[in-house]
Design a protein around this motif. Structure first.
Motif, PDB file in Angstrom:
ATOM      1  N   LEU A   1      49.542 -17.660 -35.963  1.00  0.00           N
ATOM      2  CA  LEU A   1      50.334 -17.893 -34.912  1.00  0.00           C
ATOM      3  C   LEU A   1      50.286 -19.229 -34.421  1.00  0.00           C
ATOM      4  O   LEU A   1      51.231 -19.827 -33.959  1.00  0.00           O
ATOM      5  CB  LEU A   1      49.898 -16.768 -33.830  1.00  0.00           C
ATOM      6  N   GLU A   2      48.886 -19.648 -34.555  1.00  0.00           N
ATOM      7  CA  GLU A   2      48.943 -21.320 -34.056  1.00  0.00           C
ATOM      8  C   GLU A   2      49.753 -22.182 -34.843  1.00  0.00           C
ATOM      9  O   GLU A   2      50.420 -23.248 -34.308  1.00  0.00           O
ATOM     10  CB  GLU A   2      47.525 -21.791 -33.965  1.00  0.00           C
ATOM     11  N   ILE A   3      49.759 -21.937 -36.190  1.00  0.00           N
ATOM     12  CA  ILE A   3      50.517 -22.907 -37.059  1.00  0.00           C
ATOM     13  C   ILE A   3      52.207 -22.651 -37.085  1.00  0.00           C
ATOM     14  O   ILE A   3      52.966 -23.527 -36.903  1.00  0.00           O
ATOM     15  CB  ILE A   3      50.427 -22.404 -38.680  1.00  0.00           C
ATOM     16  N   GLU A   4      52.555 -21.416 -36.537  1.00  0.00           N
ATOM     17  CA  GLU A   4      53.889 -21.040 -36.127  1.00  0.00           C
ATOM     18  C   GLU A   4      54.200 -21.753 -35.142  1.00  0.00           C
ATOM     19  O   GLU A   4      55.327 -22.128 -34.802  1.00  0.00           O
ATOM     20  CB  GLU A   4      54.183 -19.693 -35.982  1.00  0.00           C
ATOM     21  N   ALA A   5      53.406 -21.817 -33.959  1.00  0.00           N
ATOM     22  CA  ALA A   5      53.607 -22.562 -32.645  1.00  0.00           C
ATOM     23  C   ALA A   5      53.717 -24.015 -32.923  1.00  0.00           C
ATOM     24  O   ALA A   5      54.661 -24.731 -32.227  1.00  0.00           O
ATOM     25  CB  ALA A   5      52.499 -22.233 -31.657  1.00  0.00           C
ATOM     26  N   ALA A   6      52.715 -24.564 -33.866  1.00  0.00           N
ATOM     27  CA  ALA A   6      52.828 -26.113 -34.164  1.00  0.00           C
ATOM     28  C   ALA A   6      54.327 -26.186 -34.895  1.00  0.00           C
ATOM     29  O   ALA A   6      54.909 -27.208 -34.514  1.00  0.00           O
ATOM     30  CB  ALA A   6      51.785 -26.271 -34.891  1.00  0.00           C
ATOM     31  N   THR A   7      54.770 -25.393 -35.815  1.00  0.00           N
ATOM     32  CA  THR A   7      55.777 -25.473 -36.441  1.00  0.00           C
ATOM     33  C   THR A   7      57.210 -25.648 -35.521  1.00  0.00           C
ATOM     34  O   THR A   7      58.124 -26.591 -35.653  1.00  0.00           O
ATOM     35  CB  THR A   7      56.218 -24.711 -37.559  1.00  0.00           C
ATOM     36  N   ARG A   8      57.115 -24.701 -34.472  1.00  0.00           N
ATOM     37  CA  ARG A   8      58.052 -24.790 -33.354  1.00  0.00           C
ATOM     38  C   ARG A   8      58.410 -26.119 -32.644  1.00  0.00           C
ATOM     39  O   ARG A   8      59.174 -26.632 -32.490  1.00  0.00           O
ATOM     40  CB  ARG A   8      58.097 -23.774 -32.708  1.00  0.00           C
ATOM     41  N   GLU A   9      57.097 -26.380 -32.439  1.00  0.00           N
ATOM     42  CA  GLU A   9      57.016 -27.696 -31.566  1.00  0.00           C
ATOM     43  C   GLU A   9      57.593 -28.877 -32.610  1.00  0.00           C
ATOM     44  O   GLU A   9      58.102 -29.663 -32.008  1.00  0.00           O
ATOM     45  CB  GLU A   9      55.524 -28.113 -31.010  1.00  0.00           C
ATOM     46  N   ARG A  10      57.240 -28.864 -33.707  1.00  0.00           N
ATOM     47  CA  ARG A  10      57.718 -29.991 -34.567  1.00  0.00           C
ATOM     48  C   ARG A  10      59.261 -29.845 -34.742  1.00  0.00           C
ATOM     49  O   ARG A  10      59.971 -30.784 -34.915  1.00  0.00           O
ATOM     50  CB  ARG A  10      57.020 -29.859 -36.224  1.00  0.00           C
TER      51      ARG A  10
END
Length: 409
Positions: free
Chosen positions: A183-192
Motif C-alpha cells: 500500500l505504501e508503494i502504491e501511494a508512492a506510485t500515485r504521487e509519482r
C-alpha cells in the motif's frame, strides 16, 4: 497543495482477540456449570467455590486485557496462566481420589485453553508451546503421573491447537506487513504519477513549444529546437517510466513472473485509451513518451490515429534504415490530441514529397494525411536534411467524439 496519501491498516489478528474474550467468558460459565451439576459429589465444595469466585472476578475484570496485543502484556499472561495451573492443581484438594481416578474434570476445565491461546496470539507458536507444556505438566501432576485417556486427549488437543494458531498468527502478521508495504508503494506510485502530470503541464510543454517554434524559425533556432525536443523526449521517458498500460494478466512461470499486456475490447463503443493502442509499437529503437493520465478518444479516431502512427514508423524503417531511432510523443491538449513521430534519419529533401505524389507513391498522402483528414485533423511533415523527420498528427477531440457516435447509428 499536494494531497497526502493515507494508508489505512487493519490488524488481521484483531478478530482473534475478540474471539478469545468471548471464549474466556463462555468457558468460565461452562466450568461453573460442570461444578453445579455434580456439586453433591465434590469432596470439598468450599475449595471449588473459592476458586470459582476468583475465576469469575479475574475473567470479567481482565476482558480489556485481551482486547488487543498491546493490552495483553507479559505479566498479565504469566498471572493468567498461573490462575489456570493453580486451578488444575487445586482439583486434587477439592475432589476425592476416586473421582479423580474416574476422570472428573479439573476445576477450570477448558477455560485453561483460553490462557494458552492468549500466549499463542501474543507471541506465536513458540510462546504457545511453552504455555501448553506447563499446562500438560500440571495435568500430569493432578493425575499423580497416571493420566487417563481423556487427559492425554485434552493435553494433546490444546498443545497442537495452540501451536497451530500461533503459527497462523505469525504468518498473518508477516502478510499484514507485506500488504502495508504494498500500500505504501502504491501511494508512492500515485504521487509519482501526480508529479509526472505536473511536469507535463509545465516543463514538458515549454520544451515542446521551443522545439516547434525552433523548427519554424530555422537556422540556429532550429538546432536549439531539436535539442529541446531531444530533452523533452528524455524527460518524458524518465517521468513516465513504469506508467505504460497496466497489464491485466499475470502468470507465475518457473523462471519468474511473466506479465503480458492484454487489450480488452471496448464493447460499449465508449472512449478508449490511446496509450494502450500505441504501447505495442514501443521497442528497442522506438521510444514512447505519454502522459500519466489516460488519453481518451473515440474508438474509430483512436484506431485511425494509431494506423497513421504505424504508417509513419513504416516510413522511418523504409527511408531512414533499420538502424534509425524513432520517438513517439503523445500530448493530450484541452481540445485535441497531438501525436508526434520523430526520427534521427537523414531527413527528406525539399520537394521530395511532392515528387512522390506526382509519381503515384501516395504513402504519406493517403496512409497519414488521408486518415487524419477524415477525422477532421491534420498531418504535418517537417524535415530538415541531415536532422531527421518529424510527423505531427493532430486530432480534435470534439470531432472524433462525434464521429464515434455517428458510427454507432
Amino acid at each position: 497543495m499536494a494531497r497526502r496519501e493515507r494508508v489505512m491498516r487493519m490488524s488481521v489478528e484483531q478478530p482473534l482477540w475478540r474471539a478469545l474474550a468471548g471464549y474466556r467468558v463462555l468457558t468460565m460459565v461452562y466450568a461453573i456449570g460442570l461444578f453445579v451439576s455434580a456439586h453433591d459429589q465434590v469432596a470439598r465444595p468450599w475449595v471449588a467455590l473459592g476458586y470459582f469466585a476468583v475465576l469469575v472476578v479475574w475473567t470479567l475484570a481482565t476482558l480489556p486485557r485481551v482486547a488487543n496485543a498491546a493490552s495483553c502484556t507479559r505479566p498479565f499472561l504469566a498471572v493468567d496462566l498461573s490462575v489456570a495451573v493453580i486451578g488444575i492443581l487445586l482439583t486434587r484438594v477439592a475432589e476425592s481420589p476416586e473421582r479423580i481416578d474416574a476422570g472428573a474434570p479439573t476445576l477450570p476445565s477448558i477455560w485453561t485453553a483460553g490462557a494458552v491461546l492468549a500466549f499463542a496470539i501474543k507471541g506465536g507458536w513458540r510462546w504457545a508451546a511453552f504455555a501448553s507444556t506447563l499446562v500438560a505438566v500440571a495435568n500430569l501432576a493432578e493425575r499423580s503421573g497416571v493420566p487417563t485417556r481423556d487427559t492425554i486427549h485434552m493435553v494433546l488437543l490444546v498443545w497442537i491447537a495452540s501451536i497451530a494458531i500461533g503459527y497462523v498468527v505469525e504468518v498473518a502478521r508477516a502478510s499484514e506487513r507485506t500488504l502495508a508495504r504494498a500500500l505504501e508503494i502504491e501511494a508512492a506510485t500515485r504521487e509519482r504519477e501526480r508529479l509526472a502530470r505536473d511536469i507535463h503541464d509545465s516543463v514538458l510543454q515549454v520544451l515542446a513549444m521551443v522545439q516547434r517554434r525552433g523548427a519554424v524559425i530555422g537556422g540556429e533556432a532550429a538546432e536549439l529546437g531539436r535539442m529541446a525536443g531531444e530533452q523533452e523526449v528524455a524527460l518524458r521517458t524518465l517521468v513516465s517510466g513504469g506508467l505504460v498500460p497496466v497489464s491485466r494478466v499475470s502468470e507465475d512461470a518457473a523462471d519468474g513472473a511473466l506479465v503480458r499486456a492484454v487489450e480488452v475490447p471496448d464493447d460499449d463503443g465508449g472512449p478508449v485509451d490511446l496509450r494502450a493502442l500505441l504501447a505495442p509499437y514501443a521497442g528497442a529503437r522506438v521510444s514512447l513518451a505519454e502522459p500519466g493520465a489516460p488519453v481518451r478518444l473515440a474508438p474509430d479516431a483512436a484506431r485511425e490515429l494509431t494506423a497513421a502512427v504505424a504508417a509513419a514508423l513504416d516510413n522511418v524503417r523504409t527511408h531512414a534504415g533499420e538502424g534509425a531511432r524513432a520517438w513517439i510523443l503523445v500530448e493530450d491538449e484541452p481540445g485535441e490530441v497531438v501525436v508526434t513521430v520523430r526520427d534521427d534519419g537523414p531527413g527528406i529533401p525539399e520537394g521530395r514529397l511532392a515528387e512522390a505524389e506526382g509519381e503515384g507513391r501516395l504513402g504519406v498522402a493517403l496512409s497519414i494525411r488521408g486518415r487524419l483528414r477524415d477525422l477532421g485533423g491534420t498531418a504535418e511533415v517537417i524535415s530538415v536534411p541531415g536532422q531527421g523527420t518529424e510527423v505531427e498528427l493532430k486530432v480534435p477531440k470534439a470531432g472524433s467524439a462525434s464521429r464515434g457516435k455517428a458510427g454507432q447509428r
